[in-house]
Design a protein around this motif. Structure first.
Motif, PDB file in Angstrom:
ATOM      1  N   PHE A 178      26.882  53.161  57.338  1.00 35.43           N
ATOM      2  CA  PHE A 178      27.182  53.846  56.134  1.00 35.43           C
ATOM      3  C   PHE A 178      26.441  53.059  55.065  1.00 35.43           C
ATOM      4  CE2 PHE A 178      29.792  53.144  52.288  1.00 35.43           C
ATOM      5  CZ  PHE A 178      30.242  54.210  51.901  1.00 35.43           C
ATOM      6  N   PRO A 179      26.020  53.543  53.625  1.00 38.04           N
ATOM      7  CA  PRO A 179      26.085  54.966  53.400  1.00 38.04           C
ATOM      8  C   PRO A 179      25.149  55.823  53.493  1.00 38.04           C
ATOM      9  CG  PRO A 179      25.232  53.521  51.755  1.00 38.04           C
ATOM     10  CD  PRO A 179      25.400  52.773  52.838  1.00 38.04           C
ATOM     11  N   ASN A 180      24.183  55.490  54.843  1.00 38.00           N
ATOM     12  CA  ASN A 180      23.160  56.566  55.149  1.00 38.00           C
ATOM     13  C   ASN A 180      23.743  57.365  55.936  1.00 38.00           C
ATOM     14  OD1 ASN A 180      21.164  54.930  53.704  1.00 38.00           O
ATOM     15  ND2 ASN A 180      20.580  53.606  55.357  1.00 38.00           N
ATOM     16  N   ALA A 181      24.922  57.168  56.713  1.00 36.09           N
ATOM     17  CA  ALA A 181      25.475  58.141  57.502  1.00 36.09           C
ATOM     18  C   ALA A 181      26.845  58.137  56.950  1.00 36.09           C
ATOM     19  CB  ALA A 181      25.360  57.748  58.893  1.00 36.09           C
ATOM     20  N   PRO A 182      27.943  59.132  57.242  1.00 33.57           N
ATOM     21  CA  PRO A 182      27.306  60.347  58.178  1.00 33.57           C
ATOM     22  C   PRO A 182      26.542  61.331  57.687  1.00 33.57           C
ATOM     23  CG  PRO A 182      29.485  60.622  56.995  1.00 33.57           C
ATOM     24  CD  PRO A 182      29.037  59.033  56.796  1.00 33.57           C
ATOM     25  N   VAL A 183      25.873  62.040  58.381  1.00 32.28           N
ATOM     26  CA  VAL A 183      24.843  63.136  58.019  1.00 32.28           C
ATOM     27  C   VAL A 183      25.719  64.536  58.267  1.00 32.28           C
ATOM     28  CG1 VAL A 183      22.603  64.001  58.244  1.00 32.28           C
ATOM     29  CG2 VAL A 183      22.942  61.477  58.141  1.00 32.28           C
ATOM     30  N   LEU A 184      25.550  65.432  57.365  1.00 32.08           N
ATOM     31  CA  LEU A 184      26.104  66.607  57.460  1.00 32.08           C
ATOM     32  C   LEU A 184      24.714  67.479  57.565  1.00 32.08           C
ATOM     33  CD1 LEU A 184      28.317  68.670  57.712  1.00 32.08           C
ATOM     34  CD2 LEU A 184      28.637  68.900  55.174  1.00 32.08           C
ATOM     35  N   LEU A 185      24.788  68.499  58.682  1.00 34.97           N
ATOM     36  CA  LEU A 185      23.827  69.186  58.767  1.00 34.97           C
ATOM     37  C   LEU A 185      23.948  70.553  58.629  1.00 34.97           C
ATOM     38  CD1 LEU A 185      22.669  67.702  62.202  1.00 34.97           C
ATOM     39  CD2 LEU A 185      21.517  67.184  60.075  1.00 34.97           C
ATOM     40  N   PHE A 186      23.142  71.332  58.017  1.00 35.61           N
ATOM     41  CA  PHE A 186      23.049  72.780  57.395  1.00 35.61           C
ATOM     42  C   PHE A 186      22.078  73.715  58.059  1.00 35.61           C
ATOM     43  CE2 PHE A 186      24.881  70.065  54.138  1.00 35.61           C
ATOM     44  CZ  PHE A 186      25.938  70.682  53.704  1.00 35.61           C
ATOM     45  N   GLU A 187      22.386  74.802  58.100  1.00 36.03           N
ATOM     46  CA  GLU A 187      21.400  76.026  58.529  1.00 36.03           C
ATOM     47  C   GLU A 187      21.685  76.972  57.420  1.00 36.03           C
ATOM     48  OE1 GLU A 187      18.498  77.243  60.331  1.00 36.03           O
ATOM     49  OE2 GLU A 187      19.159  75.227  60.823  1.00 36.03           O
ATOM     50  N   ASN A 188      20.652  77.178  56.645  1.00 41.26           N
ATOM     51  CA  ASN A 188      20.836  78.308  55.579  1.00 41.26           C
ATOM     52  C   ASN A 188      22.085  78.199  54.735  1.00 41.26           C
ATOM     53  OD1 ASN A 188      18.378  79.501  56.366  1.00 41.26           O
ATOM     54  ND2 ASN A 188      19.460  80.646  58.037  1.00 41.26           N
ATOM     55  N   GLY A 189      22.249  77.045  54.227  1.00 39.81           N
ATOM     56  CA  GLY A 189      23.263  76.563  53.561  1.00 39.81           C
ATOM     57  C   GLY A 189      24.811  76.478  54.049  1.00 39.81           C
ATOM     58  N   ILE A 190      24.824  76.901  55.405  1.00 41.14           N
ATOM     59  CA  ILE A 190      26.152  76.460  56.097  1.00 41.14           C
ATOM     60  C   ILE A 190      26.143  75.434  56.787  1.00 41.14           C
ATOM     61  CG2 ILE A 190      27.679  77.944  58.143  1.00 41.14           C
ATOM     62  CD1 ILE A 190      27.161  79.561  55.504  1.00 41.14           C
ATOM     63  N   PRO A 191      27.239  74.545  56.866  1.00 34.71           N
ATOM     64  CA  PRO A 191      27.346  73.307  57.597  1.00 34.71           C
ATOM     65  C   PRO A 191      27.505  73.594  58.954  1.00 34.71           C
ATOM     66  CG  PRO A 191      29.322  73.534  56.191  1.00 34.71           C
ATOM     67  CD  PRO A 191      28.377  74.769  55.744  1.00 34.71           C
ATOM     68  N   THR A 192      26.856  73.043  59.806  1.00 31.56           N
ATOM     69  CA  THR A 192      26.683  73.277  61.466  1.00 31.56           C
ATOM     70  C   THR A 192      27.144  72.085  62.155  1.00 31.56           C
ATOM     71  OG1 THR A 192      24.532  72.730  61.440  1.00 31.56           O
ATOM     72  CG2 THR A 192      24.918  74.889  61.132  1.00 31.56           C
ATOM     73  N   GLN A 193      27.088  70.974  61.614  1.00 33.65           N
ATOM     74  CA  GLN A 193      27.392  69.753  62.454  1.00 33.65           C
ATOM     75  C   GLN A 193      27.334  68.456  61.740  1.00 33.65           C
ATOM     76  OE1 GLN A 193      24.544  70.405  65.514  1.00 33.65           O
ATOM     77  NE2 GLN A 193      23.873  68.264  65.190  1.00 33.65           N
ATOM     78  N   PHE A 194      28.002  67.645  62.145  1.00 37.17           N
ATOM     79  CA  PHE A 194      27.815  66.199  61.657  1.00 37.17           C
ATOM     80  C   PHE A 194      27.038  65.528  62.529  1.00 37.17           C
ATOM     81  CE2 PHE A 194      31.525  66.881  58.793  1.00 37.17           C
ATOM     82  CZ  PHE A 194      31.241  66.134  57.825  1.00 37.17           C
ATOM     83  N   ALA A 195      26.409  64.287  61.968  1.00 36.39           N
ATOM     84  CA  ALA A 195      25.802  63.218  62.751  1.00 36.39           C
ATOM     85  C   ALA A 195      26.310  62.137  62.373  1.00 36.39           C
ATOM     86  CB  ALA A 195      24.048  63.390  62.726  1.00 36.39           C
TER      87      ALA A 195
END
Length: 176
Positions: A81-98
């Motif tokens: 933290f604060p570099n993580a968590p990372v939220l991943l998107f595909e075409n503006g839709i959240p798909t997963q957390f890292a």
């Protein structure tokens, strides 16, 4: 137009002593998202191609020591933290957390990993398991305010005649 968007996290653990559904929530500001292709977002936006805008992460899971007591883990509990968590998107839709969260001893942890997978180790690393992660955007609960319309054509006619009457009255007053 930028918006603060909220969502829910659902993890289904299907086997073992810790089978169950674990939930959480998150929020982000989509100001910096292009909504085209793959993008990622964190609290501070540091890292390769990671944008700022993640506002919150809360996940209710079991405590590391006993595996019995539910605990709410937040962004402050996330490793790096604060570099993580990372939220991943595909075409503006959240798909997963890292992200990964470790116990003080380092023997216990849980993590959201690719693809939509959840892994955990509890009770000094002696028990663990995995689950499937689902992210869902929360629908807004407020409805747009309706724009008032004239109640009828008759009301418009009365308003027009009233304005005309005021105009004629002023004109006659000036003439006197």
């Amino acid at each position: 137009m930028a918006a603060t968007i909220g969502g829910t996290i659902r993890v289904d653990v299907s086997g073992g002593d810790f089978a169950g559904v674990y939930t959480g929530d998150f929020a982000y500001d989509d100001t910096y998202l292009t909504k085209a292709g793959s993008e990622s977002m964190s609290i501070n936006g540091r890292g390769s191609r990671t944008r700022p805008g993640l506002l919150s992460f809360n996940f209710r899971f079991l405590d590391f020591v006993t595996g019995l007591t539910p605990v709410t883990y937040t962004v402050n509990d996330v490793d790096n933290f604060p570099n993580a968590p990372v939220l991943l998107f595909e075409n503006g839709i959240p798909t997963q957390f890292a992200l990964q969260v470790f116990s003080e001893s380092g023997n216990d942890a849980f993590g959201f990993l690719d693809p939509k997978a959840f892994f955990f180790a509890l009770q000094n690393g002696t028990n663990g398991g995995d689950g499937i992660v689902t992210l869902k955007i929360t629908e807004p609960t407020t409805e747009p305010t309706p724009v008032p319309e004239n109640s009828s054509p008759f009301a418009s006619l009365l308003a027009f005649l009233g304005l005309g009457g005021v105009h004629l009255w002023r004109k006659s007053k000036k003439a006197n």
